[in-house]
Motif scaffolding. Sequence first.
Motif, PDB file in Angstrom:
ATOM      1  N   ASP A  51       0.819  -1.207   0.000  1.00 29.88           N
ATOM      2  CA  ASP A  51       0.000   0.000   0.000  1.00 29.88           C
ATOM      3  C   ASP A  51       0.858   1.265   0.000  1.00 29.88           C
ATOM      4  O   ASP A  51       0.533   2.250  -0.683  1.00 29.88           O
ATOM      5  CB  ASP A  51      -0.920   0.008   1.224  1.00 29.88           C
ATOM      6  CG  ASP A  51      -1.961  -1.104   1.178  1.00 29.88           C
ATOM      7  OD1 ASP A  51      -2.258  -1.592   0.074  1.00 29.88           O
ATOM      8  OD2 ASP A  51      -2.457  -1.490   2.255  1.00 29.88           O
ATOM      9  N   TYR A  52       1.938   1.265   0.755  1.00 27.32           N
ATOM     10  CA  TYR A  52       2.779   2.456   0.860  1.00 27.32           C
ATOM     11  C   TYR A  52       3.364   2.835  -0.499  1.00 27.32           C
ATOM     12  O   TYR A  52       3.430   4.015  -0.853  1.00 27.32           O
ATOM     13  CB  TYR A  52       3.900   2.208   1.868  1.00 27.32           C
ATOM     14  CG  TYR A  52       4.829   3.383   2.049  1.00 27.32           C
ATOM     15  CD1 TYR A  52       4.388   4.546   2.691  1.00 27.32           C
ATOM     16  CD2 TYR A  52       6.143   3.335   1.586  1.00 27.32           C
ATOM     17  CE1 TYR A  52       5.238   5.633   2.859  1.00 27.32           C
ATOM     18  CE2 TYR A  52       7.001   4.418   1.752  1.00 27.32           C
ATOM     19  CZ  TYR A  52       6.540   5.565   2.384  1.00 27.32           C
ATOM     20  OH  TYR A  52       7.383   6.643   2.548  1.00 27.32           O
ATOM     21  N   PHE A  53       3.763   1.831  -1.280  1.00 26.47           N
ATOM     22  CA  PHE A  53       4.328   2.096  -2.605  1.00 26.47           C
ATOM     23  C   PHE A  53       3.261   2.066  -3.704  1.00 26.47           C
ATOM     24  O   PHE A  53       3.592   2.131  -4.886  1.00 26.47           O
ATOM     25  CB  PHE A  53       5.455   1.110  -2.903  1.00 26.47           C
ATOM     26  CG  PHE A  53       6.684   1.337  -2.072  1.00 26.47           C
ATOM     27  CD1 PHE A  53       7.533   2.395  -2.352  1.00 26.47           C
ATOM     28  CD2 PHE A  53       6.975   0.520  -0.986  1.00 26.47           C
ATOM     29  CE1 PHE A  53       8.666   2.627  -1.577  1.00 26.47           C
ATOM     30  CE2 PHE A  53       8.103   0.739  -0.209  1.00 26.47           C
ATOM     31  CZ  PHE A  53       8.948   1.798  -0.500  1.00 26.47           C
ATOM     32  N   ASP A  54       2.011   1.936  -3.288  1.00 25.86           N
ATOM     33  CA  ASP A  54       0.873   2.026  -4.214  1.00 25.86           C
ATOM     34  C   ASP A  54       1.021   1.063  -5.389  1.00 25.86           C
ATOM     35  O   ASP A  54       0.871   1.436  -6.558  1.00 25.86           O
ATOM     36  CB  ASP A  54       0.731   3.465  -4.727  1.00 25.86           C
ATOM     37  CG  ASP A  54      -0.565   3.677  -5.511  1.00 25.86           C
ATOM     38  OD1 ASP A  54      -1.552   2.966  -5.222  1.00 25.86           O
ATOM     39  OD2 ASP A  54      -0.576   4.533  -6.418  1.00 25.86           O
ATOM     40  N   GLN A  85       6.007  -3.009 -15.794  1.00 24.67           N
ATOM     41  CA  GLN A  85       4.879  -2.099 -15.606  1.00 24.67           C
ATOM     42  C   GLN A  85       5.160  -1.131 -14.462  1.00 24.67           C
ATOM     43  O   GLN A  85       4.876   0.078 -14.563  1.00 24.67           O
ATOM     44  CB  GLN A  85       3.597  -2.899 -15.334  1.00 24.67           C
ATOM     45  CG  GLN A  85       2.314  -2.079 -15.333  1.00 24.67           C
ATOM     46  CD  GLN A  85       2.007  -1.434 -13.978  1.00 24.67           C
ATOM     47  OE1 GLN A  85       2.517  -1.861 -12.951  1.00 24.67           O
ATOM     48  NE2 GLN A  85       1.188  -0.392 -13.998  1.00 24.67           N
ATOM     49  N   GLN A  86       5.749  -1.649 -13.381  1.00 23.99           N
ATOM     50  CA  GLN A  86       6.077  -0.800 -12.236  1.00 23.99           C
ATOM     51  C   GLN A  86       7.118   0.241 -12.616  1.00 23.99           C
ATOM     52  O   GLN A  86       7.086   1.381 -12.136  1.00 23.99           O
ATOM     53  CB  GLN A  86       6.571  -1.665 -11.071  1.00 23.99           C
ATOM     54  CG  GLN A  86       7.106  -0.900  -9.877  1.00 23.99           C
ATOM     55  CD  GLN A  86       6.067  -0.050  -9.175  1.00 23.99           C
ATOM     56  OE1 GLN A  86       4.868  -0.313  -9.277  1.00 23.99           O
ATOM     57  NE2 GLN A  86       6.503   0.976  -8.464  1.00 23.99           N
ATOM     58  N   GLY A 338      16.461   0.622  -9.099  1.00 24.28           N
ATOM     59  CA  GLY A 338      16.237   2.052  -8.952  1.00 24.28           C
ATOM     60  C   GLY A 338      15.107   2.549  -9.828  1.00 24.28           C
ATOM     61  O   GLY A 338      14.349   3.453  -9.447  1.00 24.28           O
ATOM     62  N   LEU A 339      14.965   1.939 -11.002  1.00 22.45           N
ATOM     63  CA  LEU A 339      13.913   2.364 -11.928  1.00 22.45           C
ATOM     64  C   LEU A 339      12.513   2.069 -11.394  1.00 22.45           C
ATOM     65  O   LEU A 339      11.545   2.698 -11.823  1.00 22.45           O
ATOM     66  CB  LEU A 339      14.106   1.660 -13.277  1.00 22.45           C
ATOM     67  CG  LEU A 339      15.416   1.973 -14.019  1.00 22.45           C
ATOM     68  CD1 LEU A 339      15.553   1.080 -15.259  1.00 22.45           C
ATOM     69  CD2 LEU A 339      15.485   3.448 -14.411  1.00 22.45           C
ATOM     70  N   LEU A 340      12.404   1.107 -10.465  1.00 24.21           N
ATOM     71  CA  LEU A 340      11.083   0.755  -9.927  1.00 24.21           C
ATOM     72  C   LEU A 340      10.406   1.934  -9.241  1.00 24.21           C
ATOM     73  O   LEU A 340       9.174   1.999  -9.193  1.00 24.21           O
ATOM     74  CB  LEU A 340      11.207  -0.395  -8.921  1.00 24.21           C
ATOM     75  CG  LEU A 340      11.506  -1.780  -9.472  1.00 24.21           C
ATOM     76  CD1 LEU A 340      11.840  -2.739  -8.332  1.00 24.21           C
ATOM     77  CD2 LEU A 340      10.319  -2.322 -10.277  1.00 24.21           C
ATOM     78  N   SER A 341      11.196   2.851  -8.705  1.00 23.59           N
ATOM     79  CA  SER A 341      10.601   3.976  -7.987  1.00 23.59           C
ATOM     80  C   SER A 341      10.894   5.307  -8.670  1.00 23.59           C
ATOM     81  O   SER A 341      10.860   6.354  -8.034  1.00 23.59           O
ATOM     82  CB  SER A 341      11.113   4.003  -6.542  1.00 23.59           C
ATOM     83  OG  SER A 341      12.518   3.944  -6.494  1.00 23.59           O
TER      84      SER A 341
END
Length: 684
Positions: A51-54, A85-86, A338-341
């Motif tokens: 949930d925190y990272f939606d 996708q993320q 790193g690309l995930l966020s």
Amino acid sequence: MTPSLAPPCVPQIRLYQNWLRQHRGLSFDSYDALWRWSVTDLDTYWQSIWDYFDLQSPTPHSAVCDGAPMPNTRWFTGAQVNYAQQVLRHVAAADAGGFPAILSHNEQTLGSAPARQMSWPELRRQVASLALHLQAQGVQPGDRVAAYLPNSPETMVAFLATVSIGAVWSVCAPDMGSNAVLDRFQQIEPKVLIACDGVTYGGRELDRRAVLVELCAALPTVRHLIVQSNLGLPTDTIKTVASQAYFTGATGQNDAKTDAFEPLWLAFDHPLWVVYSSGTTGLPKPIVHGHGGTILVALSLKNLHNDVGCSYDPNTLGERYHWYSTTGWVMWNAQASGLLSGTTCCLFDGSPGGRSVDAAGSKVAPDWTTLWRFAAELKVTFFGAGAAFYANCLKAGVDLGECGDLSRVRALGSTGSPLSPEAQAWGTEQFARMGTPGIWWCNISGGTDFCGAFIGGNRELPLIPGEMQCRLLGCAVEAWNEQGEPVVDEVGELVCTQPIPSMPLYLWGDVGKQRYLASYFDTYPGVWRHGDWLKIGRNGGCVIYGRSDATINRHGLRMGTSELYSAVEALPEVLDSMVVDLEYLGRESYMPLFVVLREGLTLDDTVRAKLVNAIKTALSPRFVPNEIFQVAEIPRTLSGKKQELPIKKLLLGQPLDKVLNREAMANPACLDWYVALARARSQP
């Protein structure tokens, strides 16, 4: 102009705890209390990370964790995810803020040309183009795509394109020899191979076209070859696969189809990649991780504990993340995360010591300023490398004040082997002299096995040189003594008593999970044994003392001893061999090789050169031993097993009667030679 990072940013772990208090009504008076909650209420903790990272899913999950014991635990059943996708969800926002997705240099371009930049829209376009190309070649979800590529933007594109369509990714570094690569790729039977023509390392251009031909010939399942022109060498000699393409062509599509492309939604535990961790016997373990578990653990580790933020978030505006690695080390996977966020990733391809040869091909001293100059030019904010890199900088007397403007570096990451207090003190003093007092060290320890870390950093905890600050959230890590009891302030076996979402789904081809169980659960059934020596202090700080098993760990890159034996014992001169890696905190890593030669032969320069060349060719120059000894016998058990771990412990200073039982040996008389060597090594 790219906005600068706004100091001081609020630590990511503080933002997470603020969120827990606001959205879950949970507050903790200490990190220890937060950690204990995270490892006792697994469902609530990992749901909070989702949930925190939606994280997004078109379908709901029925449960966070099914409660099955390791290694059969299942997570987020019913949810659908996709690593690509993320990543690609950040394209619009990051690009609107003017932040690139990837910045990169290699040995040839650093200092002579501007860094390459890949924008987020261009990353998305190339991923879509290559994904469509792979689908046109018949690649289906579950098919394997193998890569023999350097640490470059092209490799990031190839990875994301592969996993976006549900295919399974696996990569080996181009400095690895064909035997080592085939030992890995032959197990997974790839349908497509993406490979470069060559690579530069230490100032030498390594032509890999002959290796590429050999790989294709030995991988009959490969139906399509994509060649990436890294050195610009002619590739007309590579005719071993009928269906071929160039990387630039496969990523060149730019039309309505690429605009409309979307990654496939996949089951939470759909295979993401195959990575390899070697034991002491048999082929490298082909470890399969899933999309969902990898995403969750990567976000938790990189954001909360490594304190790496999103580049377009006002709190960490302009974040630039670098962790030096080759594609053969799990830190490449960590860099990609790193690309995930939505974080800009800074890649360097080549030797961390720069050129080791001059224009004439003669050896020169390493240049340990190379990565620092790279970081200064690219305005890196988080700088990570192996512990051995910092030790080399200390020994070489590197003056960071002469490496350019490093004022944007706010964190130093270290892993791969224990970081000595001396090396940490060197870096802290260097940054203090440059106007950054109290630089934060994020020292982590984990592994390829679960593609994460067990122990690491916390921006808000005290920093003690030589220690890692804490056990990570969600990781029920303990140190166990020989009786299988948890101990504090004592060195014990690192174990994890609760499952983690990124633990392997399975090992490829492992019927009934027998090899999986033998690798991690043979000593303590139901409890993960990691293979490290660990001490947990009463303050929660942790110290890793090195490997507790016989795996070779050279500057953070692991290799099974069996792979080295295959290379060495293939020589007609060698009858038997044994290698041990004497990695232990406070001592410089030292790896001796013991060989039994055919009767009448001695270990002269010719034989020594053959041994070294065999290891370089089959494995990598990284695994050349520090010293080679000719011995009469290799110590073996009654069942014929080489006594690697007992000899390792003996050479680390433990008494003989504590490390092995002579009565269980086939040739106990040979021990006298090794005892004498251990005694000689202990002399000042």
